[in-house]
Motif scaffolding. Structure first.
Motif, PDB file in Angstrom:
ATOM      1  N   PHE A   3      38.377 -51.093 -25.718  1.00 25.70           N
ATOM      2  CA  PHE A   3      37.218 -50.961 -26.775  1.00 25.70           C
ATOM      3  C   PHE A   3      35.786 -50.919 -26.051  1.00 25.70           C
ATOM      4  CE2 PHE A   3      34.143 -53.129 -29.132  1.00 25.70           C
ATOM      5  CZ  PHE A   3      34.066 -52.161 -30.264  1.00 25.70           C
ATOM      6  N   SER A   4      35.690 -51.631 -24.874  1.00 23.66           N
ATOM      7  CA  SER A   4      34.560 -51.825 -24.357  1.00 23.66           C
ATOM      8  C   SER A   4      33.949 -50.438 -23.692  1.00 23.66           C
ATOM      9  CB  SER A   4      34.424 -52.936 -23.165  1.00 23.66           C
ATOM     10  OG  SER A   4      35.301 -52.885 -22.331  1.00 23.66           O
ATOM     11  N   LEU A   5      35.048 -49.788 -23.387  1.00 21.75           N
ATOM     12  CA  LEU A   5      34.735 -48.401 -22.605  1.00 21.75           C
ATOM     13  C   LEU A   5      34.028 -47.439 -23.708  1.00 21.75           C
ATOM     14  CD1 LEU A   5      37.923 -47.788 -20.345  1.00 21.75           C
ATOM     15  CD2 LEU A   5      35.265 -48.161 -19.692  1.00 21.75           C
ATOM     16  N   THR A   6      34.337 -47.270 -25.029  1.00 28.11           N
ATOM     17  CA  THR A   6      33.993 -46.719 -25.883  1.00 28.11           C
ATOM     18  C   THR A   6      32.835 -47.078 -26.901  1.00 28.11           C
ATOM     19  OG1 THR A   6      35.743 -47.148 -27.295  1.00 28.11           O
ATOM     20  CG2 THR A   6      36.124 -45.201 -26.107  1.00 28.11           C
ATOM     21  N   ALA A   7      32.449 -48.508 -26.786  1.00 28.45           N
ATOM     22  CA  ALA A   7      31.538 -49.137 -27.520  1.00 28.45           C
ATOM     23  C   ALA A   7      30.277 -48.513 -27.038  1.00 28.45           C
ATOM     24  CB  ALA A   7      31.767 -50.644 -27.451  1.00 28.45           C
ATOM     25  N   GLY A   8      30.141 -48.337 -25.886  1.00 23.94           N
ATOM     26  CA  GLY A   8      28.810 -47.628 -25.117  1.00 23.94           C
ATOM     27  C   GLY A   8      28.226 -46.355 -25.961  1.00 23.94           C
ATOM     28  N   THR A   9      29.406 -45.592 -26.239  1.00 32.55           N
ATOM     29  CA  THR A   9      28.902 -44.405 -26.818  1.00 32.55           C
ATOM     30  C   THR A   9      28.283 -44.712 -28.309  1.00 32.55           C
ATOM     31  OG1 THR A   9      31.065 -43.402 -25.784  1.00 32.55           O
ATOM     32  CG2 THR A   9      29.864 -42.073 -27.526  1.00 32.55           C
ATOM     33  N   ALA A  10      28.906 -45.532 -29.092  1.00 32.90           N
ATOM     34  CA  ALA A  10      28.538 -45.851 -30.401  1.00 32.90           C
ATOM     35  C   ALA A  10      27.117 -46.399 -30.191  1.00 32.90           C
ATOM     36  CB  ALA A  10      29.380 -46.802 -31.034  1.00 32.90           C
ATOM     37  N   PHE A  11      26.841 -47.335 -29.193  1.00 31.76           N
ATOM     38  CA  PHE A  11      25.487 -47.842 -29.145  1.00 31.76           C
ATOM     39  C   PHE A  11      24.446 -46.791 -28.974  1.00 31.76           C
ATOM     40  CE2 PHE A  11      22.073 -50.382 -27.089  1.00 31.76           C
ATOM     41  CZ  PHE A  11      21.555 -51.183 -28.242  1.00 31.76           C
ATOM     42  N   LEU A  12      24.891 -45.862 -27.757  1.00 30.19           N
ATOM     43  CA  LEU A  12      24.024 -44.877 -27.428  1.00 30.19           C
ATOM     44  C   LEU A  12      23.538 -44.088 -28.461  1.00 30.19           C
ATOM     45  CD1 LEU A  12      24.215 -42.661 -24.175  1.00 30.19           C
ATOM     46  CD2 LEU A  12      23.962 -41.644 -26.539  1.00 30.19           C
ATOM     47  N   LEU A  13      24.355 -43.707 -29.431  1.00 29.84           N
ATOM     48  CA  LEU A  13      24.274 -42.733 -30.555  1.00 29.84           C
ATOM     49  C   LEU A  13      23.349 -43.406 -31.480  1.00 29.84           C
ATOM     50  CD1 LEU A  13      27.799 -41.031 -31.017  1.00 29.84           C
ATOM     51  CD2 LEU A  13      25.474 -40.040 -30.237  1.00 29.84           C
ATOM     52  N   GLN A  14      23.555 -44.692 -31.658  1.00 28.53           N
ATOM     53  CA  GLN A  14      22.570 -45.428 -32.555  1.00 28.53           C
ATOM     54  C   GLN A  14      21.264 -45.572 -31.942  1.00 28.53           C
ATOM     55  OE1 GLN A  14      24.696 -49.535 -32.764  1.00 28.53           O
ATOM     56  NE2 GLN A  14      26.650 -48.491 -33.287  1.00 28.53           N
ATOM     57  N   THR A  15      20.915 -45.848 -30.556  1.00 30.22           N
ATOM     58  CA  THR A  15      19.724 -45.964 -30.101  1.00 30.22           C
ATOM     59  C   THR A  15      19.145 -44.696 -30.403  1.00 30.22           C
ATOM     60  OG1 THR A  15      20.315 -45.383 -28.003  1.00 30.22           O
ATOM     61  CG2 THR A  15      20.548 -47.646 -28.766  1.00 30.22           C
ATOM     62  N   MET A  16      19.820 -43.620 -30.643  1.00 28.46           N
ATOM     63  CA  MET A  16      18.947 -41.897 -30.658  1.00 28.46           C
ATOM     64  C   MET A  16      18.552 -41.980 -32.043  1.00 28.46           C
ATOM     65  SD  MET A  16      21.455 -39.461 -28.066  1.00 28.46           S
ATOM     66  CE  MET A  16      20.136 -38.281 -28.611  1.00 28.46           C
ATOM     67  N   GLU A  17      18.983 -42.944 -33.118  1.00 25.55           N
ATOM     68  CA  GLU A  17      18.405 -42.511 -34.383  1.00 25.55           C
ATOM     69  C   GLU A  17      17.160 -43.427 -34.386  1.00 25.55           C
ATOM     70  OE1 GLU A  17      17.796 -43.033 -38.365  1.00 25.55           O
ATOM     71  OE2 GLU A  17      17.994 -44.812 -37.148  1.00 25.55           O
ATOM     72  N   PRO A  18      15.871 -42.871 -34.982  1.00 24.81           N
ATOM     73  CA  PRO A  18      14.761 -43.156 -34.867  1.00 24.81           C
ATOM     74  C   PRO A  18      14.637 -44.667 -35.218  1.00 24.81           C
ATOM     75  CG  PRO A  18      14.780 -40.951 -35.517  1.00 24.81           C
ATOM     76  CD  PRO A  18      16.159 -41.512 -35.534  1.00 24.81           C
ATOM     77  N   THR A  19      15.091 -44.906 -36.482  1.00 22.94           N
ATOM     78  CA  THR A  19      14.900 -46.237 -36.985  1.00 22.94           C
ATOM     79  C   THR A  19      15.512 -47.498 -36.424  1.00 22.94           C
ATOM     80  OG1 THR A  19      14.638 -45.509 -39.715  1.00 22.94           O
ATOM     81  CG2 THR A  19      15.492 -47.827 -39.305  1.00 22.94           C
ATOM     82  N   ILE A  20      16.917 -47.082 -36.117  1.00 25.94           N
ATOM     83  CA  ILE A  20      17.715 -48.076 -35.300  1.00 25.94           C
ATOM     84  C   ILE A  20      16.897 -48.213 -33.829  1.00 25.94           C
ATOM     85  CG2 ILE A  20      19.847 -48.672 -34.002  1.00 25.94           C
ATOM     86  CD1 ILE A  20      21.272 -47.216 -36.211  1.00 25.94           C
TER      87      ILE A  20
END
Length: 301
Positions: free
Chosen positions: A34-51
């Motif tokens: 799970f840790s290998l794909t969790a990074g993708t989720a967090f990266l996409l979150q950090t690209m959202e302006p509010t997050i």
């Protein structure tokens, strides 16, 4: 003369309930891969302006990336394996984020619990799981499997009180929603760039003596390269272009080789090592409960 007034009943909110044993989430979210794909989720979150704005001001991912990662993974394990405490964990996170409000460089105020960013956190998890299966599972998910998994995510979103307007009805609707956000809402941010840098080279814990830091760097460098490859490789191409990241055929071959090894190596591990601790103990407890139920049902009467 009197008028008859129709009784207006409030629309019942969909029920909140723990994720159940036997679901795909229960069987696969707790795997160490799970840790290998969790990074993708967090990266996409950090690209959202509010997050991005809220994370920039309030997150410890720069100063304590390993601690932050450990806390995040433990929280996700609670969402799936916490039983009744899963709902309490969702409420704890909502309460924690209630006061996380920030103003960006343009003077725009951002609120962590705004409906779309709050939903986006969980939507990125759906994408990361389905995309990750292309590489880190024995075979990609079928469309029916993606639909079934998405409906499990719908329940998870309701546990987090995500606004119904932010929950597409089907996986096909989710894909349209997701691609629209990626194309029109996500931006390259300083937070994203810092996250990618920290993913590629894990900084030493602050308490580690200086003399041991070169050893730390040498030992963790391959892990960082692997995590960076997995994160960038499972990120949508549209998002990669926004970040100015080139993904080559050689990169794709490396990721597929890594995925092949993970898909075959992780299932060979003992269950205690194959799952994160909370997931392992929850699964063990569930088997114990089933054994007890069987003994009760078969008891002499």
């Amino acid at each position: 003369m009197t008028r008859a007034v129709a009784e207006i009943k409030p629309t019942a909110r969909p029920s909140r309930r723990p994720i159940e044993p036997g679901t795909r989430m229960w069987d696969e979210t707790g795997l160490v891969s799970f840790s290998l794909t969790a990074g993708t989720a967090f990266l996409l979150q950090t690209m959202e302006p509010t997050i991005s704005t809220v994370v920039d001001e309030h997150s410890t991912f720069r100063t304590d990336p390993l601690g932050r990662a450990a806390r995040s993974i433990a929280s996700v394990m609670m969402w799936i394996y916490g039983g009744d405490e899963a709902i309490a964990e969702a409420d704890r996170l909502r309460e924690m984020h209630k006061h996380l409000n920030s103003v960006d460089a343009h003077g725009v105020r951002h609120t962590a619990l705004s409906t779309k960013p709050w939903a986006w956190v969980l939507h990125t998890g759906t994408y990361a799981f389905c995309e990750g299966a292309k590489y880190f599972a024995r075979q990609p998910l079928s469309y029916a499997e993606k639909e079934a998994y998405y409906q499990e995510t719908v329940q998870l979103m309701r546990n987090f009180k995500v606004a119904e307007k932010e929950i597409p009805a089907t996986y096909a609707d989710f894909v349209v929603y997701f691609e629209d956000v990626v194309a029109h809402d996500l931006k390259a941010t300083a937070v994203t760039q810092d996250f990618l840098r920290l993913s590629a080279q894990l900084p030493a814990p602050p308490q580690l003596p200086r003399a041991f830091r070169p050893l730390w760097t040498a030992v963790t460098a391959p892990i960082g390269k692997m995590q960076y490859l997995a994160t960038v490789g499972t990120t949508p191409e549209v998002a990669r272009r926004k970040l100015g990241i080139e993904w080559t055929a050689t990169d794709e071959r490396k990721l597929r080789a890594l995925g092949w090894a993970v898909a075959r190596g992780v299932p060979m591990l003992p269950e205690r090592l194959r799952y994160f601790p909370i997931a392992y103990e929850a699964r063990r407890l569930e088997r114990d409960k089933q054994r007890l139920r069987k003994l009760i049902d078969l008891r002499p009467m």
